[in-house]
Design a protein around this motif. Structure first.
Motif, PDB file in Angstrom:
ATOM      1  N   LYS A  19       0.668  -1.114   0.010  1.00 35.50           N
ATOM      2  CA  LYS A  19      -0.204   0.005  -0.094  1.00 35.50           C
ATOM      3  C   LYS A  19       0.811   1.259  -0.055  1.00 35.50           C
ATOM      4  N   LEU A  20       0.218   2.406  -0.560  1.00 38.40           N
ATOM      5  CA  LEU A  20       1.089   3.529  -0.397  1.00 38.40           C
ATOM      6  C   LEU A  20       0.522   4.215   0.982  1.00 38.40           C
ATOM      7  N   PRO A  21       1.773   4.383   1.814  1.00 33.88           N
ATOM      8  CA  PRO A  21       1.445   5.138   3.079  1.00 33.88           C
ATOM      9  C   PRO A  21       0.659   6.114   3.132  1.00 33.88           C
ATOM     10  N   GLU A  22       0.375   6.965   2.170  1.00 37.49           N
ATOM     11  CA  GLU A  22      -0.587   8.152   1.986  1.00 37.49           C
ATOM     12  C   GLU A  22      -2.195   7.729   1.871  1.00 37.49           C
ATOM     13  N   GLU A  23      -2.075   6.660   1.080  1.00 36.05           N
ATOM     14  CA  GLU A  23      -3.203   5.987   0.872  1.00 36.05           C
ATOM     15  C   GLU A  23      -3.907   5.100   2.314  1.00 36.05           C
ATOM     16  N   ILE A  24      -3.023   4.738   2.929  1.00 38.08           N
ATOM     17  CA  ILE A  24      -3.714   4.348   4.383  1.00 38.08           C
ATOM     18  C   ILE A  24      -3.833   5.407   5.245  1.00 38.08           C
ATOM     19  N   VAL A  25      -3.179   6.372   5.281  1.00 41.18           N
ATOM     20  CA  VAL A  25      -3.271   7.601   6.268  1.00 41.18           C
ATOM     21  C   VAL A  25      -4.399   8.146   5.820  1.00 41.18           C
ATOM     22  N   ARG A  27      -7.402   6.921   4.868  1.00 46.54           N
ATOM     23  CA  ARG A  27      -8.459   6.239   5.313  1.00 46.54           C
ATOM     24  C   ARG A  27      -8.432   5.531   6.586  1.00 46.54           C
ATOM     25  N   ARG A  28      -7.449   5.687   7.404  1.00 44.86           N
ATOM     26  CA  ARG A  28      -7.543   5.073   8.569  1.00 44.86           C
ATOM     27  C   ARG A  28      -6.853   6.193   9.602  1.00 44.86           C
ATOM     28  N   SER A  29      -7.230   5.933  10.785  1.00 46.11           N
ATOM     29  CA  SER A  29      -6.825   6.997  11.804  1.00 46.11           C
ATOM     30  C   SER A  29      -5.443   6.811  12.384  1.00 46.11           C
ATOM     31  N   VAL A  30      -4.470   6.840  11.379  1.00 46.71           N
ATOM     32  CA  VAL A  30      -2.999   6.721  11.829  1.00 46.71           C
ATOM     33  C   VAL A  30      -2.209   7.938  11.354  1.00 46.71           C
ATOM     34  N   SER A  31      -0.995   7.760  11.621  1.00 50.19           N
ATOM     35  CA  SER A  31      -0.027   8.803  11.531  1.00 50.19           C
ATOM     36  C   SER A  31       1.174   7.897  10.731  1.00 50.19           C
ATOM     37  N   TYR A  32       2.144   8.759   9.874  1.00 50.04           N
ATOM     38  CA  TYR A  32       3.149   8.107   9.216  1.00 50.04           C
ATOM     39  C   TYR A  32       4.242   8.906   9.069  1.00 50.04           C
TER      40      TYR A  32
END
Length: 205
Positions: A19-25, A27-32
């Motif tokens: 996954k692209l980290p930007e995509e995960i961030v 759509r999910r309540s996380v930081s990268y």
């Protein structure tokens, strides 16, 4: 680590890395943190650092390592991020979760509901005390009930009904239906099992 868990754990890391980290961030309540290649993920009452270079998961504050069930759930939460969930703001049991909830319910009852009954069936109010350590908030269902947030988008509710001479004590784990868009059904089941086991541990102390 048992073979099936190891396979699921390794696949979880592979899926996250695809996954692209930007995509995960988004759509999910996380930081990268791109410089460290690390996600920070809230899970119940703690935050965990997922290091994608070293494939490790550790507590942000105390450095604790989550057990294998929790680790797989956290990885699934990040990797299963093709959809931004819309909460339904209602409760359903596992039997109402599509793609296997009803099929797996008998095993879920044995490994989750029966654990809750053994732990709190005779003292349902004790659930409220133990739940505080996991960020649980009292609710108004049954003899005692608590709402937890496994992740910010994923609430779940444990309800206990106290028994008497005529009626056996009972319990259930309830989910928001939107969880089916956030986790695979195996992780939904694992989440209930994990929570029941953690509450049992807290009660034993």
């Amino acid at each position: 680590m048992e073979t099936n868990y190891r396979i699921a754990y390794d696949k979880g890391w592979q899926d996250v890395k695809k996954k692209l980290p930007e995509e995960i961030v988004s759509r999910r309540s996380v930081s990268y943190c791109s410089s460290k290649n690390q996600f920070t993920v809230p899970f119940f009452n703690s935050e965990y650092i997922l290091d994608c270079r070293n494939e490790t998961i550790t507590g942000k504050t105390a450095g604790q390592i989550p057990d294998i069930t929790a680790s797989i759930i956290i990885l699934n939460y990040l990797s299963f991020s093709d959809i931004s969930p819309t909460p339904d703001k209602k409760w359903v049991s596992l039997k109402e979760i599509p793609k296997g909830g009803a099929l797996f319910y008998p095993a879920f009852r044995k490994n989750t509901i029966e654990v809750l009954l053994k732990t709190f069936g005779k003292q349902p109010k004790e659930l409220l005390t133990c739940a505080a350590a996991l960020g649980g908030q009292s609710a108004s269902l049954g003899s005692a009930s608590v709402v937890f947030h496994a992740f910010p988008e994923i609430p779940l509710c444990i309800v206990m009904w106290e028994g008497d001479e005529e009626v056996r004590a009972n319990a259930t784990v309830l989910y928001d239906p939107s969880i089916a868009d956030i986790l695979h059904v195996e992780s939904i089941i694992g989440l209930g099992m994990y929570l029941a086991a953690k509450l049992n541990q807290l009660a034993s102390r």
